[in-house]
Design a protein around this motif. Structure first.
Motif, PDB file in Angstrom:
ATOM      1  N   ALA A  10      46.003  33.237  80.426  1.00  0.00           N
ATOM      2  CA  ALA A  10      47.110  34.152  80.124  1.00  0.00           C
ATOM      3  C   ALA A  10      46.572  35.502  79.653  1.00  0.00           C
ATOM      4  CB  ALA A  10      48.032  33.542  79.084  1.00  0.00           C
ATOM      5  N   LEU A  11      45.527  35.476  78.846  1.00  0.00           N
ATOM      6  CA  LEU A  11      44.917  36.717  78.367  1.00  0.00           C
ATOM      7  C   LEU A  11      44.332  37.524  79.521  1.00  0.00           C
ATOM      8  CD1 LEU A  11      44.022  38.477  75.971  1.00  0.00           C
ATOM      9  CD2 LEU A  11      41.899  37.164  75.941  1.00  0.00           C
ATOM     10  N   LEU A  12      43.626  36.869  80.425  1.00  0.00           N
ATOM     11  CA  LEU A  12      43.052  37.559  81.585  1.00  0.00           C
ATOM     12  C   LEU A  12      44.159  38.123  82.487  1.00  0.00           C
ATOM     13  CD1 LEU A  12      40.055  35.265  82.571  1.00  0.00           C
ATOM     14  CD2 LEU A  12      39.970  37.576  81.652  1.00  0.00           C
ATOM     15  N   ALA A  13      45.205  37.339  82.715  1.00  0.00           N
ATOM     16  CA  ALA A  13      46.308  37.790  83.575  1.00  0.00           C
ATOM     17  C   ALA A  13      46.999  39.006  82.960  1.00  0.00           C
ATOM     18  CB  ALA A  13      47.303  36.666  83.805  1.00  0.00           C
ATOM     19  N   SER A  14      47.251  38.956  81.662  1.00  0.00           N
ATOM     20  CA  SER A  14      47.914  40.097  81.024  1.00  0.00           C
ATOM     21  C   SER A  14      46.995  41.317  80.988  1.00  0.00           C
ATOM     22  CB  SER A  14      48.390  39.736  79.619  1.00  0.00           C
ATOM     23  OG  SER A  14      47.285  39.466  78.778  1.00  0.00           O
ATOM     24  N   SER A  15      45.688  41.098  80.862  1.00  0.00           N
ATOM     25  CA  SER A  15      44.735  42.219  80.876  1.00  0.00           C
ATOM     26  C   SER A  15      44.725  42.902  82.243  1.00  0.00           C
ATOM     27  CB  SER A  15      43.332  41.741  80.539  1.00  0.00           C
ATOM     28  OG  SER A  15      43.289  41.203  79.251  1.00  0.00           O
ATOM     29  N   PHE A  16      44.660  42.092  83.299  1.00  0.00           N
ATOM     30  CA  PHE A  16      44.710  42.668  84.645  1.00  0.00           C
ATOM     31  C   PHE A  16      46.027  43.398  84.892  1.00  0.00           C
ATOM     32  CE2 PHE A  16      41.431  39.392  85.863  1.00  0.00           C
ATOM     33  CZ  PHE A  16      40.427  40.323  86.078  1.00  0.00           C
ATOM     34  N   TYR A  17      47.116  42.812  84.404  1.00  0.00           N
ATOM     35  CA  TYR A  17      48.426  43.443  84.567  1.00  0.00           C
ATOM     36  C   TYR A  17      48.470  44.777  83.824  1.00  0.00           C
ATOM     37  CZ  TYR A  17      53.481  44.044  84.667  1.00  0.00           C
ATOM     38  OH  TYR A  17      54.737  44.539  84.854  1.00  0.00           O
ATOM     39  N   LEU A  18      47.914  44.829  82.617  1.00  0.00           N
ATOM     40  CA  LEU A  18      47.887  46.067  81.829  1.00  0.00           C
ATOM     41  C   LEU A  18      47.063  47.139  82.532  1.00  0.00           C
ATOM     42  CD1 LEU A  18      48.599  47.562  79.225  1.00  0.00           C
ATOM     43  CD2 LEU A  18      46.538  46.599  78.214  1.00  0.00           C
ATOM     44  N   VAL A  19      45.915  46.766  83.071  1.00  0.00           N
ATOM     45  CA  VAL A  19      45.075  47.728  83.789  1.00  0.00           C
ATOM     46  C   VAL A  19      45.806  48.249  85.012  1.00  0.00           C
ATOM     47  CG1 VAL A  19      42.948  47.959  85.145  1.00  0.00           C
ATOM     48  CG2 VAL A  19      42.895  46.824  82.924  1.00  0.00           C
ATOM     49  N   THR A  20      46.482  47.372  85.731  1.00  0.00           N
ATOM     50  CA  THR A  20      47.243  47.773  86.915  1.00  0.00           C
ATOM     51  C   THR A  20      48.363  48.742  86.531  1.00  0.00           C
ATOM     52  OG1 THR A  20      46.771  45.650  87.942  1.00  0.00           O
ATOM     53  CG2 THR A  20      48.569  46.924  88.880  1.00  0.00           C
ATOM     54  N   LEU A  21      49.057  48.454  85.450  1.00  0.00           N
ATOM     55  CA  LEU A  21      50.122  49.347  84.998  1.00  0.00           C
ATOM     56  C   LEU A  21      49.584  50.715  84.589  1.00  0.00           C
ATOM     57  CD1 LEU A  21      52.540  47.111  82.904  1.00  0.00           C
ATOM     58  CD2 LEU A  21      52.934  48.155  85.134  1.00  0.00           C
ATOM     59  N   GLN A  22      48.460  50.740  83.913  1.00  0.00           N
ATOM     60  CA  GLN A  22      47.864  52.019  83.521  1.00  0.00           C
ATOM     61  C   GLN A  22      47.449  52.827  84.745  1.00  0.00           C
ATOM     62  OE1 GLN A  22      44.715  50.906  80.843  1.00  0.00           O
ATOM     63  NE2 GLN A  22      46.020  51.165  79.033  1.00  0.00           N
ATOM     64  N   TYR A  23      46.876  52.170  85.735  1.00  0.00           N
ATOM     65  CA  TYR A  23      46.479  52.850  86.963  1.00  0.00           C
ATOM     66  C   TYR A  23      47.712  53.427  87.666  1.00  0.00           C
ATOM     67  CZ  TYR A  23      44.978  53.552  91.763  1.00  0.00           C
ATOM     68  OH  TYR A  23      44.748  54.101  93.000  1.00  0.00           O
ATOM     69  N   GLU A  24      48.748  52.627  87.767  1.00  0.00           N
ATOM     70  CA  GLU A  24      49.980  53.084  88.427  1.00  0.00           C
ATOM     71  C   GLU A  24      50.610  54.248  87.647  1.00  0.00           C
ATOM     72  OE1 GLU A  24      52.874  53.060  91.417  1.00  0.00           O
ATOM     73  OE2 GLU A  24      50.916  52.122  91.310  1.00  0.00           O
ATOM     74  N   SER A  25      50.565  54.172  86.334  1.00  0.00           N
ATOM     75  CA  SER A  25      51.105  55.242  85.504  1.00  0.00           C
ATOM     76  C   SER A  25      50.346  56.547  85.732  1.00  0.00           C
ATOM     77  CB  SER A  25      51.019  54.840  84.032  1.00  0.00           C
ATOM     78  OG  SER A  25      51.408  55.908  83.201  1.00  0.00           O
ATOM     79  N   ARG A  26      49.042  56.488  85.783  1.00  0.00           N
ATOM     80  CA  ARG A  26      48.234  57.688  86.049  1.00  0.00           C
ATOM     81  C   ARG A  26      48.515  58.248  87.434  1.00  0.00           C
ATOM     82  NH1 ARG A  26      43.369  54.707  83.828  1.00  0.00           N
ATOM     83  NH2 ARG A  26      43.453  55.147  81.613  1.00  0.00           N
ATOM     84  N   ARG A  27      48.631  57.354  88.426  1.00  0.00           N
ATOM     85  CA  ARG A  27      48.910  57.792  89.797  1.00  0.00           C
ATOM     86  C   ARG A  27      50.264  58.505  89.882  1.00  0.00           C
ATOM     87  NH1 ARG A  27      51.543  56.511  94.148  1.00  0.00           N
ATOM     88  NH2 ARG A  27      52.557  54.700  93.246  1.00  0.00           N
ATOM     89  N   LEU A  28      51.260  57.936  89.222  1.00  0.00           N
ATOM     90  CA  LEU A  28      52.588  58.560  89.236  1.00  0.00           C
ATOM     91  C   LEU A  28      52.595  59.899  88.479  1.00  0.00           C
ATOM     92  CD1 LEU A  28      54.880  55.446  88.744  1.00  0.00           C
ATOM     93  CD2 LEU A  28      54.569  56.820  90.818  1.00  0.00           C
ATOM     94  N   TYR A  29      51.828  59.973  87.387  1.00  0.00           N
ATOM     95  CA  TYR A  29      51.756  61.222  86.633  1.00  0.00           C
ATOM     96  C   TYR A  29      51.123  62.327  87.476  1.00  0.00           C
ATOM     97  CZ  TYR A  29      50.633  64.576  82.998  1.00  0.00           C
ATOM     98  OH  TYR A  29      50.535  65.722  82.263  1.00  0.00           O
ATOM     99  N   VAL A  30      50.057  62.000  88.176  1.00  0.00           N
ATOM    100  CA  VAL A  30      49.400  62.984  89.042  1.00  0.00           C
ATOM    101  C   VAL A  30      50.353  63.418  90.155  1.00  0.00           C
ATOM    102  CG1 VAL A  30      47.532  63.296  90.714  1.00  0.00           C
ATOM    103  CG2 VAL A  30      47.054  62.274  88.496  1.00  0.00           C
TER     104      VAL A  30
END
Length: 96
Positions: A10-30
């Motif tokens: 669960a910790l690994l899954a949530s970590s990957f999900y958090l990284v994916t969300l941060q990447y998507e957030s940066r992409r949308l901001y750009v």
């Protein structure tokens, strides 16, 4: 032992999900910043074109082009021709 593995997964899954969300957030901001810059550029281009249109449609410029390129002259009584209609012809075209 099994509980720890579930928590670790669960910790690994949530970590990957958090990284994916941060990447998507940066992409949308750009993308948003690029769109904003393009909007500013288009607004400036629009203002330039409006100013250019005003300059090109100024009455003095239109008259200058009409005289120079179309060889038009201002009307004055010395060159004006008046056409008169016979009494039976007045309004004949409008009734058809």
């Amino acid at each position: 032992m099994r509980g720890w593995l579930v928590l670790l997964a669960a910790l690994l899954a949530s970590s990957f999900y958090l990284v994916t969300l941060q990447y998507e957030s940066r992409r949308l901001y750009v993308a948003k910043e690029r769109a904003h810059a393009q909007a500013m550029q288009l607004a400036a281009e629009h203002e330039r074109l409006v100013a250019q249109q005003r300059a090109l449609t100024a009455p003095a410029r239109v008259q200058q082009i009409a005289q120079r390129e179309l060889q038009m002259r201002p009307a004055h009584p010395g060159i004006t021709e008046y056409v008169t209609l016979a009494s039976g012809e007045a309004g004949g075209e409008a009734r058809r």
